[in-house]
Scaffold this motif. Structure first.
Motif, PDB file in Angstrom:
ATOM      1  N   SER A  31      16.618  -2.319 -14.354  1.00  0.00           N
ATOM      2  CA  SER A  31      16.747  -1.837 -13.170  1.00  0.00           C
ATOM      3  C   SER A  31      16.056  -0.692 -12.647  1.00  0.00           C
ATOM      4  CB  SER A  31      18.077  -1.820 -12.687  1.00  0.00           C
ATOM      5  OG  SER A  31      18.923  -0.683 -13.521  1.00  0.00           O
ATOM      6  N   PHE A  32      15.853  -0.307 -11.495  1.00  0.00           N
ATOM      7  CA  PHE A  32      15.021   0.946 -11.283  1.00  0.00           C
ATOM      8  C   PHE A  32      15.129   1.177  -9.639  1.00  0.00           C
ATOM      9  CE2 PHE A  32      11.902  -2.530 -10.694  1.00  0.00           C
ATOM     10  CZ  PHE A  32      11.307  -2.440  -9.627  1.00  0.00           C
ATOM     11  N   VAL A  33      14.824   2.423  -9.182  1.00  0.00           N
ATOM     12  CA  VAL A  33      14.889   2.630  -7.756  1.00  0.00           C
ATOM     13  C   VAL A  33      13.458   3.102  -7.400  1.00  0.00           C
ATOM     14  CG1 VAL A  33      17.262   2.994  -7.461  1.00  0.00           C
ATOM     15  CG2 VAL A  33      15.707   4.968  -8.009  1.00  0.00           C
ATOM     16  N   LEU A  34      13.115   2.669  -6.049  1.00  0.00           N
ATOM     17  CA  LEU A  34      11.863   3.414  -5.448  1.00  0.00           C
ATOM     18  C   LEU A  34      12.190   4.497  -4.593  1.00  0.00           C
ATOM     19  CD1 LEU A  34       9.841   0.157  -4.757  1.00  0.00           C
ATOM     20  CD2 LEU A  34       9.665   1.494  -6.657  1.00  0.00           C
ATOM     21  N   ILE A  35      11.661   5.493  -4.661  1.00  0.00           N
ATOM     22  CA  ILE A  35      12.093   6.956  -4.048  1.00  0.00           C
ATOM     23  C   ILE A  35      10.839   7.214  -3.055  1.00  0.00           C
ATOM     24  CG2 ILE A  35      12.443   9.292  -4.315  1.00  0.00           C
ATOM     25  CD1 ILE A  35      13.773   8.469  -7.059  1.00  0.00           C
ATOM     26  N   GLY A  94       0.771  -1.288   0.044  1.00  0.00           N
ATOM     27  CA  GLY A  94      -0.178   0.036  -0.065  1.00  0.00           C
ATOM     28  C   GLY A  94       0.907   1.162  -0.064  1.00  0.00           C
ATOM     29  N   ALA A  95       2.103   1.322  -0.155  1.00  0.00           N
ATOM     30  CA  ALA A  95       2.870   2.212   0.236  1.00  0.00           C
ATOM     31  C   ALA A  95       3.054   3.064  -1.301  1.00  0.00           C
ATOM     32  CB  ALA A  95       4.442   2.034   0.533  1.00  0.00           C
ATOM     33  N   LYS A  96       2.847   4.487  -1.184  1.00  0.00           N
ATOM     34  CA  LYS A  96       3.038   5.251  -2.119  1.00  0.00           C
ATOM     35  C   LYS A  96       4.394   5.673  -2.531  1.00  0.00           C
ATOM     36  CE  LYS A  96      -1.874   6.678  -1.740  1.00  0.00           C
ATOM     37  NZ  LYS A  96      -2.793   7.782  -1.305  1.00  0.00           N
ATOM     38  N   VAL A  97       4.989   5.380  -3.537  1.00  0.00           N
ATOM     39  CA  VAL A  97       6.315   5.658  -3.931  1.00  0.00           C
ATOM     40  C   VAL A  97       6.590   6.454  -5.286  1.00  0.00           C
ATOM     41  CG1 VAL A  97       6.926   3.876  -2.323  1.00  0.00           C
ATOM     42  CG2 VAL A  97       6.623   3.341  -4.875  1.00  0.00           C
ATOM     43  N   LEU A  98       7.698   6.996  -5.714  1.00  0.00           N
ATOM     44  CA  LEU A  98       8.288   7.111  -6.975  1.00  0.00           C
ATOM     45  C   LEU A  98       9.179   6.182  -7.507  1.00  0.00           C
ATOM     46  CD1 LEU A  98       8.814  10.950  -6.575  1.00  0.00           C
ATOM     47  CD2 LEU A  98       6.581   9.878  -7.704  1.00  0.00           C
ATOM     48  N   LEU A  99       8.739   5.859  -8.667  1.00  0.00           N
ATOM     49  CA  LEU A  99       9.689   4.775  -9.312  1.00  0.00           C
ATOM     50  C   LEU A  99      10.530   5.420 -10.540  1.00  0.00           C
ATOM     51  CD1 LEU A  99       8.558   1.280 -10.486  1.00  0.00           C
ATOM     52  CD2 LEU A  99      10.024   2.522 -11.867  1.00  0.00           C
ATOM     53  N   LYS A 100      11.924   5.430 -10.415  1.00  0.00           N
ATOM     54  CA  LYS A 100      12.676   6.125 -11.391  1.00  0.00           C
ATOM     55  C   LYS A 100      13.322   4.779 -12.347  1.00  0.00           C
ATOM     56  CE  LYS A 100      16.484   9.284 -12.005  1.00  0.00           C
ATOM     57  NZ  LYS A 100      16.761   8.663 -13.150  1.00  0.00           N
ATOM     58  N   HIS A 101      12.991   4.871 -13.678  1.00  0.00           N
ATOM     59  CA  HIS A 101      13.677   3.760 -14.299  1.00  0.00           C
ATOM     60  C   HIS A 101      14.379   4.817 -15.492  1.00  0.00           C
ATOM     61  CE1 HIS A 101      12.799   1.451 -18.338  1.00  0.00           C
ATOM     62  NE2 HIS A 101      13.873   0.576 -17.487  1.00  0.00           N
ATOM     63  N   ASN A 158      18.880  -7.310 -19.510  1.00  0.00           N
ATOM     64  CA  ASN A 158      19.418  -6.031 -19.484  1.00  0.00           C
ATOM     65  C   ASN A 158      19.552  -5.310 -18.223  1.00  0.00           C
ATOM     66  OD1 ASN A 158      19.982  -3.045 -20.107  1.00  0.00           O
ATOM     67  ND2 ASN A 158      19.421  -3.477 -22.264  1.00  0.00           N
ATOM     68  N   ARG A 159      20.725  -5.061 -17.761  1.00  0.00           N
ATOM     69  CA  ARG A 159      21.172  -4.542 -16.239  1.00  0.00           C
ATOM     70  C   ARG A 159      20.585  -3.195 -16.299  1.00  0.00           C
ATOM     71  NH1 ARG A 159      26.844  -5.990 -14.091  1.00  0.00           N
ATOM     72  NH2 ARG A 159      26.073  -5.516 -12.129  1.00  0.00           N
ATOM     73  N   ALA A 203      16.101  -0.688  -4.272  1.00  0.00           N
ATOM     74  CA  ALA A 203      16.525  -1.090  -5.535  1.00  0.00           C
ATOM     75  C   ALA A 203      16.031  -2.302  -6.263  1.00  0.00           C
ATOM     76  CB  ALA A 203      18.173  -1.541  -5.456  1.00  0.00           C
ATOM     77  N   GLY A 204      15.455  -2.008  -7.534  1.00  0.00           N
ATOM     78  CA  GLY A 204      14.568  -3.162  -7.851  1.00  0.00           C
ATOM     79  C   GLY A 204      15.348  -3.685  -9.178  1.00  0.00           C
ATOM     80  N   MET A 205      15.108  -4.817  -9.501  1.00  0.00           N
ATOM     81  CA  MET A 205      15.353  -5.518 -10.780  1.00  0.00           C
ATOM     82  C   MET A 205      14.089  -6.336 -11.403  1.00  0.00           C
ATOM     83  SD  MET A 205      18.067  -5.000  -8.578  1.00  0.00           S
ATOM     84  CE  MET A 205      17.961  -6.170  -7.310  1.00  0.00           C
TER      85      MET A 205
END
Length: 442
Positions: free
Chosen positions: A403-407, A337-344, A398-399, A417-419
């Motif tokens: 990949s992405f990060v949650l902020i 349920g957490a609201k985050v920003l996803l940077k890809h 493809n690395r 850190a997400g894969m």
């Protein structure tokens, strides 16, 4: 056009070191720098002076890497320390990462761009929980080469059976994670055995020294083996008399090769076009390859902005349901349920944590289902729902674009850190994301 090289003077190896506390990792790095003649005279003099102040007769080579005051006082590594050095055969960028379990997240940072990971083990203790955690992180991040450095062999009388047992246990565990290339080297960082120079105390070992392996392990990839991925960073429209119709898309080629005339797809819109021109360093060129920074011009006037992805076939399918393996990096837990920003790549979108499928037990690699949240250093698998479609490749393919990060949207701190895709070859998940109603956030 292959960039794979095995120890040429122009090749570059990015590698990371990891090990449990007191395994001698900083001493190993210091020994590697010292014996490869990569330490400046004033640096060595400062280390010798600091060592004498501590009452040590010989210079403490660990001080070459432990730069933070807290690190020197406690004798541990806290931050990721980057070091550049070179030999006649290769150039190196070394990421010296912490050993404490609470700093495992820093290893994720250091190993995210590494082509090789050196995992250090104390010969007296063997493979411990943190060793398995470091191996799991290396496997999770798809680091292609792993070196097991069995340190402090001088404290076990350079016994071959001790080394063989540790190497067998670690290699079996790494294989269960899907790591295919593991090389084990018995060393003594304090005495210098098998770090740069071969050891006179271990004539039973016929393999390379650590530096010899670092100098000869194949690095790089063939850009032509991966489809082109070009995240747009900036749209260039001079709108001047000289460049009245110029429309270029600037960025860094994440993977693959782009040539003038190549058909491409712009994602997430799905519009297609062809590469009309490529500009690099102010000059036109017919070809560009990763990781060059270039400006790409297309044959058609399309609505393209920062965050869009120019991709060659096979192009990823944009989706709002992202299934990914993640390593949680923040002290604040990540809950359903957490609201985050996803940077890809260059794109940032709002996202919602819909499900946490499972958390991975590092010791057994078993999936612990039913988790409502992930704590710091936890590795798990979750489902995210994004406000806008994302064009992610599978991380195993493809690395860079997988990949992405949650902020945290409230203060901008990095959470996770997400894969994209599954963590390890031996771990699988069941089912598909449900189609539950979207929250207002997305």
């Amino acid at each position: 056009m292959s960039t794979t090289q095995t120890g040429t003077a122009t090749s570059l190896l990015r590698f990371a070191t990891a090990g449990s506390v007191d395994d001698g990792k900083s001493t190993l790095v210091g020994r590697l720098l010292h014996d490869s003649k990569s330490v400046l005279a004033d640096q060595l003099e400062a280390v010798e002076h600091a060592s004498r102040r501590r009452g040590q007769e010989a210079p403490d080579l660990a001080l070459l890497t432990d730069g933070l005051r807290a690190e020197r006082e406690q004798g541990i590594t806290i931050d990721v320390a980057y070091r550049y050095f070179a030999t006649a055969r290769r150039r190196f960028i070394l990421a010296d990462t912490p050993g404490h379990v609470q700093y495992t997240r820093n290893m994720v940072t250091g190993a995210s761009t590494a082509e090789l990971a050196v995992v250090l083990v104390d010969a007296r203790n063997g493979v411990v929980e943190q060793t398995r955690r470091h191996a799991a992180v290396a496997a999770l991040l798809r680091v292609p080469h792993v070196v097991l450095a069995v340190n402090k062999m001088d404290l076990v009388d350079y016994a071959e059976p001790v080394f063989a047992a540790i190497a067998e246990e670690f290699t079996a565990y790494a294989a269960s994670l899907g790591v295919k290339d593991v090389v084990a080297v018995p060393i003594s960082a304090l005495a210098g055995d098998n770090v740069v120079e071969p050891s006179a105390h271990m004539d039973w070992y016929g393999g390379p020294t650590l530096l010899e392996h670092l100098e000869t392990v194949p690095v790089g990839t063939d850009p032509g083996a991966e489809p082109a991925r070009f995240p747009v960073q900036y749209v260039i429209r001079p709108q001047s008399e000289e460049f009245h119709d110029y429309r270029g898309y600037a960025g860094q080629l994440a993977s693959g090769v782009l040539r003038v005339g190549d058909p491409v797809t712009v994602l997430p819109s799905g519009h297609t076009s062809t590469v009309a021109a490529i500009d690099a360093l102010g000059e036109s060129t017919e070809i560009a390859w990763a990781p060059q920074s270039v400006t790409v011009r297309l044959a058609d006037d399309l609505d393209i902005s920062r965050g869009d992805l120019i991709a060659a076939a096979p192009a990823p399918v944009p989706t709002k349901d992202v299934r990914a393996t993640v390593c949680h990096l923040n002290e604040r837990p990540l809950h359903v349920g957490a609201k985050v920003l996803l940077k890809h790549t260059t794109r940032t979108v709002r996202a919602l944590v819909k499900e946490i499928d499972y958390r991975i037990d590092i010791d057994t690699l078993e999936r612990r289902s039913g988790a409502e949240g992930l704590n710091v250093n936890d590795i798990g698998h979750l489902v995210l729902r994004t406000a806008e479609p994302l064009a992610l490749d599978d991380y195993t393919d493809n690395r860079r674009t997988g990949s992405f990060v949650l902020i945290d949207p409230s203060d901008g701190t990095t959470l996770t850190a997400g894969m994209a895709g599954e963590a390890f070859d031996t771990v699988s998940t069941n089912g598909a994301p449900d189609a539950s109603e979207e929250e207002d956030w997305v």
